[in-house]
Design an enzyme around this catalytic site. Structure first.
Site, PDB file in Angstrom:
ATOM      1  N   ASP A  67       0.958  -1.245   0.310  1.00 23.92           N
ATOM      2  CA  ASP A  67      -0.034  -0.078   0.012  1.00 23.92           C
ATOM      3  C   ASP A  67       0.777   1.260   0.230  1.00 23.92           C
ATOM      4  O   ASP A  67       2.086   1.247   0.240  1.00 23.92           O
ATOM      5  CB  ASP A  67      -0.924   0.032   1.249  1.00 23.92           C
ATOM      6  CG  ASP A  67      -0.314  -0.403   2.554  1.00 23.92           C
ATOM      7  OD1 ASP A  67       1.045  -0.508   2.486  1.00 23.92           O
ATOM      8  OD2 ASP A  67      -0.763  -0.465   3.456  1.00 23.92           O
ATOM      9  N   ASN A 131      -7.442  -2.090  14.249  1.00 29.84           N
ATOM     10  CA  ASN A 131      -9.007  -2.432  13.836  1.00 29.84           C
ATOM     11  C   ASN A 131      -9.100  -3.526  13.203  1.00 29.84           C
ATOM     12  O   ASN A 131     -10.218  -3.948  12.445  1.00 29.84           O
ATOM     13  CB  ASN A 131      -9.762  -1.206  13.434  1.00 29.84           C
ATOM     14  CG  ASN A 131      -8.977  -0.706  12.221  1.00 29.84           C
ATOM     15  OD1 ASN A 131      -7.868  -1.594  11.675  1.00 29.84           O
ATOM     16  ND2 ASN A 131      -9.332   0.309  11.509  1.00 29.84           N
ATOM     17  N   HIS A 133      -7.299  -4.111  10.106  1.00 30.05           N
ATOM     18  CA  HIS A 133      -7.157  -3.874   8.972  1.00 30.05           C
ATOM     19  C   HIS A 133      -5.971  -4.872   8.301  1.00 30.05           C
ATOM     20  O   HIS A 133      -5.232  -4.895   9.047  1.00 30.05           O
ATOM     21  CB  HIS A 133      -7.250  -2.278   8.624  1.00 30.05           C
ATOM     22  CG  HIS A 133      -5.883  -1.716   8.847  1.00 30.05           C
ATOM     23  ND1 HIS A 133      -5.885  -0.319   9.307  1.00 30.05           N
ATOM     24  CD2 HIS A 133      -4.503  -2.113   8.602  1.00 30.05           C
ATOM     25  CE1 HIS A 133      -4.922  -0.034   9.286  1.00 30.05           C
ATOM     26  NE2 HIS A 133      -3.948  -1.065   9.385  1.00 30.05           N
ATOM     27  N   GLU A 138      -9.803  -1.264   5.356  1.00 35.29           N
ATOM     28  CA  GLU A 138     -10.302  -0.894   6.644  1.00 35.29           C
ATOM     29  C   GLU A 138     -11.699  -1.925   6.848  1.00 35.29           C
ATOM     30  O   GLU A 138     -12.148  -2.333   6.016  1.00 35.29           O
ATOM     31  CB  GLU A 138     -10.622   0.612   6.684  1.00 35.29           C
ATOM     32  CG  GLU A 138      -9.494   1.363   6.283  1.00 35.29           C
ATOM     33  CD  GLU A 138      -8.664   1.518   7.834  1.00 35.29           C
ATOM     34  OE1 GLU A 138      -8.524   0.736   8.526  1.00 35.29           O
ATOM     35  OE2 GLU A 138      -8.300   2.692   8.081  1.00 35.29           O
TER      36      GLU A 138
HETATM   37  C1  GLP Z   1      -0.434   0.190   8.657  1.00 37.24           C
HETATM   38  C2  GLP Z   1      -0.053  -0.482   7.051  1.00 37.24           C
HETATM   39  C3  GLP Z   1      -0.223  -1.882   7.177  1.00 37.24           C
HETATM   40  C4  GLP Z   1       0.300  -2.353   8.776  1.00 37.24           C
HETATM   41  C5  GLP Z   1      -0.781  -1.839   9.684  1.00 37.24           C
HETATM   42  C6  GLP Z   1      -0.144  -1.978  10.964  1.00 37.24           C
HETATM   43  O1  GLP Z   1      -0.752   1.530   8.526  1.00 37.24           O
HETATM   44  N1  GLP Z   1      -0.815   0.020   6.277  1.00 37.24           N
HETATM   45  O2  GLP Z   1       0.481  -2.657   6.220  1.00 37.24           O
HETATM   46  O3  GLP Z   1       0.358  -3.816   8.939  1.00 37.24           O
HETATM   47  O4  GLP Z   1      -1.168  -0.477   9.521  1.00 37.24           O
HETATM   48  O5  GLP Z   1       1.108  -1.102  11.326  1.00 37.24           O
HETATM   49  P1  GLP Z   1       1.939  -1.199  12.646  1.00 37.24           P
HETATM   50  O6  GLP Z   1       2.676  -2.182  12.484  1.00 37.24           O
HETATM   51  O7  GLP Z   1       2.607   0.235  12.529  1.00 37.24           O
HETATM   52  O8  GLP Z   1       1.179  -1.144  13.777  1.00 37.24           O
END
Ligand code: GLP
Length: 239
Positions: A67, A131, A133, A138
């Site tokens: 992403d 959440n 995702h 989302e």
């Molecule tokens: C991010 C990314 C995801 C990631 C998730 C968790 O914003 N879009 O690919 O796995 O949210 O992020 P973090 O590892 O910083 O908790």
């Protein structure tokens, strides 16, 4: 679904890194899908240090990023492109041409075509949002969703805003869809820390539930979930 319960965060990171590097060593031309976020920072650090200690050939591998934020320049220091350049491409002297980034000016269909032309993703690395995702899919995202523009929820913006300091946090992103992710031949999720414990408990107790997109992964025949003790602290296993 395979679950690896690790005794520490370091052990969880090591399990994920070992899976990736073993596969890369046995199949140098593999196609990897990569995730970003805080969870993955120690994975990339260990990947770099292991490859420096025991070099493996990575010049035939190809990488798709999961992403990217919209509304910022792709070279913004907090873009996911900059993230992976700083943590993997530059430290390992990889070629930027080995990486595909969600094309913020070209849209999702183009990216889907690139993935298809590469023969699909062999191993997709994933984190999980507080959440539930995956990527930036989302809650409410369809299991059939493809790479597309998405709106970030207030929860996700809150969780990620510290990356932007005093600057404005983007509210939109381009993300591979759940349908696109599920086409990966193997899925590898890492969750660490107490902030993920509720989402992990929900994931383990629910199936195909749009309110927690990660639940869709459980239908995948090759889904491995690696947890550290904090992320696993709300689950009970009846063995
Ligand atoms: C991010 C990314 C995801 C990631 C998730 C968790 O914003 N879009 O690919 O796995 O949210 O992020 P973090 O590892 O910083 O908790």
């Amino acid at each position: 679904m395979r679950i690896i319960l690790s005794k520490s965060t370091e052990e969880a990171v090591d399990a994920v890194t070992t899976i990736i590097l073993d596969k890369l060593a046995s199949r140098p031309s593999m196609v990897l899908g990569l995730a970003t976020g805080r969870t993955m920072e120690p994975v990339y650090a260990e990947w770099v240090s292991k490859v420096r200690a025991n070099p493996i050939k990575m010049d035939k591998a190809f990488f798709f990023m999961l992403d990217e934020y919209l509304g910022i320049d792709e070279n913004h220091p907090s873009s996911f492109k900059s993230y992976i350049k700083d943590r993997l491409i530059h430290p390992l002297n990889l070629a930027e041409s080995q990486f595909a980034f969600p094309p913020i000016h070209l849209g999702g269909e183009y990216y889907e075509r690139l993935i298809k032309e590469a023969g699909g993703i062999d191993l997709q690395l994933l984190g999980i949002g507080v959440n539930g995702h995956i990527g930036f899919n989302e809650p409410g995202s369809s299991v059939k969703s493809r790479t597309r523009e998405v709106e970030l929820t207030p929860e996700t913006m809150e969780a990620n805003k510290s990356h932007f300091g005093a600057g404005k946090m983007p509210s939109k992103a381009l993300s591979m869809g759940i349908g696109s992710i599920l086409e990966g031949k193997e899925l590898l999720m890492l969750a660490t820390g107490k902030s993920k414990a509720t989402a992990i408990k929900y994931l383990l107790n629910h199936h195909d539930d749009e309110s927690c997109p990660a639940t869709f992964l459980k239908s995948h025949p090759h889904f491995t979930l690696v947890l550290d003790p904090d992320a696993a602290c709300r689950i009970s296993l009846n063995i």
